[in-house]
Design an enzyme around this catalytic site. Structure first.
Site, short mmCIF file in Angstrom:
data_model
loop_
_atom_site.label_atom_id
_atom_site.label_comp_id
_atom_site.label_asym_id
_atom_site.label_seq_id
_atom_site.Cartn_x
_atom_site.Cartn_y
_atom_site.Cartn_z
N GLU A 99 0.84 -1.20 0.00
CA GLU A 99 0.00 0.00 0.00
C GLU A 99 0.87 1.25 0.00
O GLU A 99 0.66 2.16 -0.78
CB GLU A 99 -0.94 -0.01 1.21
CG GLU A 99 -1.87 1.20 1.23
CD GLU A 99 -2.95 1.12 2.27
OE1 GLU A 99 -3.21 0.02 2.80
OE2 GLU A 99 -3.57 2.16 2.57
N ARG A 147 -7.52 1.84 14.10
CA ARG A 147 -8.41 0.71 13.79
C ARG A 147 -8.30 -0.38 14.86
O ARG A 147 -9.25 -1.12 15.09
CB ARG A 147 -8.15 0.15 12.40
CG ARG A 147 -9.26 -0.76 11.89
CD ARG A 147 -9.11 -1.14 10.43
NE ARG A 147 -9.81 -0.28 9.50
CZ ARG A 147 -11.04 -0.51 9.03
NH1 ARG A 147 -11.72 -1.56 9.41
NH2 ARG A 147 -11.60 0.33 8.18
N ARG A 182 -3.57 -6.62 6.01
CA ARG A 182 -4.91 -7.21 6.08
C ARG A 182 -5.52 -7.13 7.49
O ARG A 182 -5.07 -7.79 8.41
CB ARG A 182 -4.82 -8.68 5.66
CG ARG A 182 -6.11 -9.27 5.17
CD ARG A 182 -5.86 -10.67 4.67
NE ARG A 182 -6.91 -11.13 3.77
CZ ARG A 182 -6.81 -12.22 3.01
NH1 ARG A 182 -5.73 -12.97 3.05
NH2 ARG A 182 -7.79 -12.57 2.21
N PHE A 197 -5.49 -4.30 9.20
CA PHE A 197 -5.05 -2.93 9.45
C PHE A 197 -5.15 -2.54 10.92
O PHE A 197 -5.69 -1.51 11.27
CB PHE A 197 -5.93 -2.02 8.58
CG PHE A 197 -5.33 -0.70 8.21
CD1 PHE A 197 -4.28 -0.62 7.30
CD2 PHE A 197 -5.83 0.49 8.73
CE1 PHE A 197 -3.75 0.61 6.92
CE2 PHE A 197 -5.30 1.73 8.37
CZ PHE A 197 -4.25 1.78 7.46
N THR A 235 -11.30 4.66 7.31
CA THR A 235 -11.67 5.61 8.36
C THR A 235 -11.28 7.03 7.97
O THR A 235 -11.81 7.99 8.52
CB THR A 235 -11.02 5.22 9.70
OG1 THR A 235 -9.62 5.03 9.50
CG2 THR A 235 -11.64 3.93 10.21
N ALA A 264 -8.45 -1.91 2.70
CA ALA A 264 -9.62 -1.80 3.57
C ALA A 264 -10.78 -2.65 3.04
O ALA A 264 -11.95 -2.32 3.28
CB ALA A 264 -10.05 -0.33 3.75
N GLU A 273 -10.64 -8.52 4.32
CA GLU A 273 -10.06 -8.56 5.66
C GLU A 273 -10.84 -9.34 6.71
O GLU A 273 -10.24 -10.05 7.52
CB GLU A 273 -9.87 -7.11 6.17
CG GLU A 273 -8.83 -6.34 5.40
CD GLU A 273 -8.93 -4.85 5.68
OE1 GLU A 273 -9.97 -4.25 5.35
OE2 GLU A 273 -7.98 -4.29 6.23
#
Lengths: 772, 487
Positions: free
Chosen positions: A242, A320, A352, A354, A452, A521, A723
């Site tokens: 990412e 998270r 995965r 997060f 988020t 996400a 996820e």
């Protein structure tokens, strides 16, 4: 005719992955397989061999004297801004200028005629530095007074202190949860090809082409419109690509511009694992009060994370963790705080889940503590604390849980897995088996879907219909194996009512869809499927308008079905109709767009609706452990998982199975081990052990909750799948814990830390036996 | 002597002759960079992930045999005289898919697809040997293939179903078998090959006597048998290995046979080569043997190499020392025998002189009163290096223990006997108490290290517990299973 024929690859069907035949023949091209332009050079990173030091100077004499070496690239060669921080914090230089912050940190790159030459030459630099004391884990960092790498988050609701004062039962404890390497089979890689003016094209294996584009532009000091980033497919990503790919894109691009030749960079597996970030490990302190029945009254949790030397994505990751520290359970009074600690280790990143999985592990530990304290089956404690019922539907971040299906889901799994009877049988087995002990656990997952960071919840797509009726599909998401391209093409095939094979799925490129979000996400299909559908609908609206105008019918009399278009009494093939539309100068191309509705989040207040909806699941796992060695085996796992109305049950099941095994690996054999010098010693598959085929459960029953349908208006009422099932692996961890607890007659919570390697299992057995 | 310079082999359908192959050039780099056969992938470059799996067909003691191997750590020079089959060779004329490929597609066996060509090649090799495998046989065949996406379930299902898509009798490699054998025989010229640049020579001796001669000429040359360790010296540690003398083609070093009361294992016999005779004569070693690395490495790696490299965590030394094995070292025409336990002098230091090589291993076969066991503990059950490994041998006559030989790996700088524990058992009765005394005595024998595989505390405790496991397992009184494999 109309009712008897249908298209291939419709939505909700088990369409095979669009690249499957290329995968099995070796014909699928990954970045390392792209034919290189003439004169391509190769780059390799030179790295630090200390964890923390003032960098004085580097002597490159021997590097440059190596035959075949073209030159070196250092911080001084950065034409633009020497920063790769994905959140703009300016704390992550491409190459540092005066401070080494972790063992293995890239300090320079060697550019040579071959990769082999560059790699050997990179070892020859003499790095001169003054070594400083270092802190490797969050506790060491706190003790050494290290700062947070990013602002911590606090979530609070109710009267926590009051609840603890009147607490009937109270337990405090700590759990250490290890990190995880992504171990995607294809490592990091970038190939940069310089063009005229400022232009540059970068082929890379990245989950976030737009960010790579913006980073390359920033580092080169050119506008984003000069940079194109392409990715056809990745050999796995899992979050590791990412933000971590930006370094390789930037180095390749800078070198390509400096020498005006194409430059490829591919670290070997060891450098990939030591120089790029991983899942955050956490040390979590919890304090819980509960009533005699095991209902939680209050929770206080502190989540210290090893973030590494820079912030990277540690802010949203540690956020998270807090968002999921409730998992599926209502906490009447709650205070959760994150401590994103700076450490002298590689900067940890997305993986995965997060941060969510670490939060869920904490919630399940709290449940376990209560179960052992009250002498109950942990499943009963779980059920007693599920969200639901009057006033029991508010999360610690003040979002209402309105779509829970956990009661039905868990009930079904409890029955189909025969959980209660098997638990009885296992306890009987344990009484008569002196060495081997069994355990079983049924654990739920509730996982919030949406970035988020609200603005990431947008996507674009570009759809062309050519005048022969063939369709070109492009969207901003990236294919890393999850089947995103297949699913989006299914959506388009169904909307146009043409065979799947009519649709060409093309590489992801920043030239076609701008400003995309990372494919992360779990949002890939939710966002890009909707954007593609939006594009199709625009084209279809023009086609319907053309048909009504030309044939003199109403819009209701125009329909698309099974490679044909029905217009009044006329039936045309899709291709013939498109040809006519083209001749009538109908625009046959559209850019689609989508943004997720309803979501908002105020981080300062710790309140809002960060998630559009939740995905649910549950798993029941049974294990056997050997109390002489700590070795174990997963005997059986039953899974029931919620993907709403599945767009592709076969691919979704593949995601669930794969995520479960990956989650199980995280909590069992995948151990990251740093030595005292700060050097990661588990840095390749020889030392870092992900699950093998023989590690999967002996019996593995995986089902999708086919009755589930997303209550929100997602694409075809499906739910995200990437996820959430990762956390089903926690059932194995909990089952191991029960097997360990059996050696002390289930009187004490074994307090296993993760990963529960055979060593941790044996030492926990020994500890419980010693405590009697 | 008449040398050849060319390395000759068959690549898929094509004859290849290369006249300048350096010692350290890998097969994978040759395939990907020089031939642009990019189906085989580099995932780890250390023989652990299997993404580079190709088949190598070789004229061995049993005729033409195809085995899956790791191209990443296989040196190109060692391919001389072989047939290399890559994933690109599998599809039939006009791109018709192979049954293994069809099964993988229909069972959704690929996600990201990067590991897939390697899986396809391993499953292809399995299907040729065992057309209808059980899921356990599939797992054993796939110990050297990592997948990070699927969780393996669809791959296993595909593997079990392959025979529904086609039978091996109609397979390409079977169809062309006779002509490939003829072509490979034509490549056997019986001469020494010396190839590559002066500072990185590849030397392929004509036969075992020539190997001895080569070593006299190049006494400090790197001897490369299976390259499962030396491969990493190049790909991971960037070491120079030239001049390197390759021995993997010497069939005379691959003989495994019973000679009277002992097994004689040629130093070049791979783990796979030993499998059949072990199951006949030393069946207690079989489950242990199946946990040595993955299939590809078992096809390449040799028992002789595992010993000669002197690793304290090699899998075979502890169990062979327990059995009382000795090795034959050869220098020119001279031979000497050394008890295996005496071969390991200190960390990285073995009793091998320059120009000397391990020629064979002799393993005495157990008698009727002998008890034997081999245990390995690792973080992951399969394809992992041991944290602790042990070979246990003892004679129990009339309930009295004698002849105890207990050798541990992972507990010291070398594979080493637990002499204090042995002393605590020899002459004693077969009782739980005496085994407890032996377990306690291990504290005198070993002061293990903490590293990434295991802590010192775990090594100590699990080593003791392995003695307890041995007692429980062999004891007629205990009925409950004491090992997961028997549960």
């Amino acid at each position: 005719m109309k009712d008897n024929v249908s298209i291939t690859g419709t939505a909700h069907s088990d369409r095979i992955h669009d690249s499957a035949s290329k995968h099995v023949t070796g014909a699928a091209d990954y970045t390392d397989d792209i034919t290189l332009p003439e004169g391509t050079l190769h780059a390799y990173l030179g790295v630090s061999d200390v964890a923390h030091a003032t960098l004085l100077d580097i002597d490159y004499t021997d590097v440059l004297a190596t035959p075949g070496v073209i030159g070196i690239l250092t911080a001084e060669d950065v034409p633009g801004v020497n920063d790769l921080s994905p959140t703009g914090r300016n704390d992550e230089p491409v190459f540092p200028t005066d401070l080494i912050q972790f063992h293995g940190q890239p300090l320079f790159a060697v550019i040579a005629e071959t990769r082999d030459i560059a790699r050997h030459a990179a070892e020859k630099a003499k790095i001169n530095c003054d070594v400083l004391p270092h802190a490797l884990d969050p506790i060491q960092a706190q003790q050494a007074g290290y700062p947070h790498v990013t602002a911590p988050l606090k979530l609070e609701r109710g009267d926590v202190d009051g609840a603890f004062e009147t607490a009937s039962n109270r337990i405090k404890g700590r759990i250490a949860v290890g990190g995880q390497d992504h171990m995607y089979l294809e490592g990091h890689i970038a190939l940069a090809i310089p063009g005229e003016d400022d232009d540059i094209i970068v082929h890379s294996s990245t989950q976030h082409p737009s960010e790579a584009q913006h980073m390359v532009a920033q580092v080169l000091g050119v506008p984003s419109n000069a940079v194109v980033v392409n990715v056809r497919r990745m050999g796995g990503g899992f979050g590791g690509k990412e933000s971590q790919m930006n370094l390789f894109c930037a180095v390749a691009a800078m070198a390509a511009k400096k020498w005006n030749r194409a430059v490829k960079i591919r670290p070997d597996r060891d450098q990939d694992m030591t120089a790029t970030g991983k899942r955050h490990d956490f040390v979590i302190d919890y304090d819980v009060s509960f009533d005699a029945a095991g209902r939680i009254e209050a929770v206080n949790g502190s989540f210290a994370a090893r973030c590494g030397f820079s912030s990277d994505l540690s802010g949203p990751v540690t956020d998270r963790a807090l968002f999921h520290a409730d998992n599926a359970y209502f906490y009447p009074n709650v205070r959760l705080e994150s401590h994103p600690m700076k450490t002298n280790t590689v900067s940890n990143t997305a993986f995965r889940g997060f941060g969510g999985p670490q939060g869920v592990v904490a919630a399940e530990r709290i449940i376990e503590e209560i179960a052992y304290a009250t002498g109950q089956d942990p499943l009963d404690v779980r059920k007693a604390n599920f969200y639901g019922g009057k006033g029991r539907d508010i999360t610690p971040y003040h979002q209402k849980v309105e779509d829970s299906i956990l009661e039905r889901l868990v009930e079904e799994l409890e029955t189909t897995s025969d959980y209660r009877q098997r638990r009885k049988d296992i306890m009987a087995f344990n009484e008569t088996s002196p060495v081997l002990k069994k355990g079983i656990a049924l654990t739920p997952v509730k996982f919030g879907i949406s970035f988020t960071a609200t603005w990431y919840n947008q996507a674009g797509a570009l759809v062309h219909v050519y005048n022969d009726g063939s369709i070109h599909l492009n969207h901003g998401g990236t294919e890393m194996g999850q089947g995103l391209n297949t699913k989006v093409a299914q959506i388009v095939a169904e909307a146009f009512q043409v065979d799947f094979e009519q649709i060409k799925i093309t590489k992801t490129t920043t030239e076609k869809v701008p400003n995309t979000s990372a494919t992360a996400a779990s949002s890939g299909t939710d966002l890009n499927g909707m954007a593609a559908l939006n594009a199709v609908e625009q084209i279809k609206a023009r086609l319907v308008e053309f048909a009504t105008r030309t044939w003199g019918v109403t819009a209701e009399e125009v329909s698309f079905h099974a490679n044909h278009v029905f217009i009044g009494k006329d039936i045309l093939t899709f291709a013939a109709f498109i040809k006519q539309a083209y001749l009538a100068r109908v625009q046959l191309s559209a850019a689609g767009f989508y943004k997720t509705p309803k979501i908002h989040w105020d981080r300062a207040k710790g309140q809002g609706r960060p998630f559009y909806y939740y995905a649910y699941g549950a798993a029941c796992s049974e294990v056997t452990i050997d109390t002489l060695t700590g070795e174990y085996r997963v005997e059986r796992t039953d899974i029931l998982h919620d993907v709403g109305r599945s767009l592709n049950p076969a691919l979704d099941k593949g995601q669930v199975e794969g995520a479960f095994i990956q989650g199980m690996g995280w909590l069992t054999t995948e151990e990251l081990w740093w030595d005292n010098a700060g050097r990661l010693r588990t840095h390749a598959p020889s030392t870092y052990k992900i699950p093998l085929a023989s590690d999967r459960p002996r019996i593995f029953n995986v089902n999708l909750a086919d009755w589930s349908e997303n209550r929100e208006l997602t694409v075809k009422r499906s739910k995200a799948v990437g996820e959430p099932p990762f956390m089903l692996g926690i059932s194995v961890f909990e089952a191991l814990s029960m097997a360990v607890a059996s050696v002390a007659n289930y009187r004490a919570c074994p307090r296993l830390d993760a990963p529960a390697t055979p060593e941790r299992v044996l030492l926990a057995v020994a500890r419980l036996q010693a405590e009697g | 002597m008449d040398y050849q310079r060319d390395i000759r082999f068959i690549l898929n359908g094509t004859d290849v002759a290369l006249d300048d192959v350096s010692a350290s050039q890998t097969l994978l780099d040759f395939l990907r960079l020089e031939r642009r056969l990019t189906g085989s992938k580099e995932g780890c470059a250390e023989g652990d992930c299997g993404a580079c799996t190709v088949l190598v067909g070789r004229l061995g003691n049993a005729g033409l045999v195809y085995e899956p191997i790791n191209a990443c750590i296989r040196f190109l020079a060692s391919i001389n005289g072989c047939h290399v089959v890559t994933v690109e060779h599998l599809s039939g004329p006009k791109g018709r898919l192979h049954p293994v490929q069809e099964a993988m597609i229909e069972h959704h066996g690929s996600q990201c697809g990067f590991c897939t060509p390697g899986f396809v090649m391993s499953l292809y090799a399995l299907w040729m040997q065992t057309p209808e495998p059980t899921s356990q046989e599939v797992e054993t065949a796939l110990q050297g293939n990592l997948c990070r996406c699927t969780g393996y379930e669809p791959i296993i299902k595909a593997a079990v179903a392959v025979s529904r898509y086609g039978t091996p009798s109609s397979d390409l490699l079977n169809a062309e078998r006779a002509q490939i054998m003829t072509r490979l025989q034509a490549l056997q010229h019986g001469k020494r090959i010396v190839s590559g640049p002066k500072d990185n020579l590849s030397i392929i001796p004509a036969n075992v006597d020539d190997l001895a001669d080569c070593l006299l000429s190049y006494p400090n040359a790197t001897i490369v048998a299976g390259s499962t360790d030396v491969g990493l010296w190049v790909t991971k540690f960037l070491r120079k290995i030239g001049p390197a003398i390759f021995t993997g083609h010497l069939n005379a070093l691959k003989t495994v046979e019973r000679q009277g009361g002992q097994l004689k294992i040629g130093a070049g016999a791979s783990y796979t080569d030993c499998q059949a005779i072990l199951s006949e004569h030393l069946p207690h070693l079989l489950p242990y043997w199946n946990r040595i690395a993955g299939w590809q490495v078992r096809n390449m790696g040799t028992v002789g190499g595992n010993i000669a490299n002197g690793s304290p965590i090699g899998d075979t030394p502890p169990v062979l020392i327990a059995l009382g094995a000795e090795i034959t070292l050869r220098h020119g025409a001279a031979r000497r025998n050394v008890p295996l336990e005496k071969f390991f002098i200190d960390y990285g230091k073995q009793d091998r002189a320059p120009a000397e090589f391990v020629e064979s291993i002799q393993v005495p076969l157990p008698g009727p009163d002998d008890l034997n066991a081999a245990y390995k503990i690792s973080k992951r059950r399969d394809e992992d290096i041991s944290s602790v490994a042990v070979g246990i041998h003892m004679t129990v006559t009339g309930n009295v223990i004698s002849n105890a030989r207990i050798a541990f790996g992972g507990m010291a700088a070398t594979p080493k006997r637990a002499t204090a524990a042995e002393a605590a058992l020899n002459g004693q009765r077969w009782t739980r108490e005496n085994f407890e005394a032996a377990a306690a005595a291990l504290a005198e024998d070993f002061e293990p290290l903490t590293d990434w595989r295991a802590s010192a505390a775990y090594r100590k405790l699990s080593a003791q517990n392995l003695l307890r496991r041995f007692y429980l397992e062999q004891d007629a009184q205990s009925a409950a299973p004491v090992q997961l494999i028997n549960a």
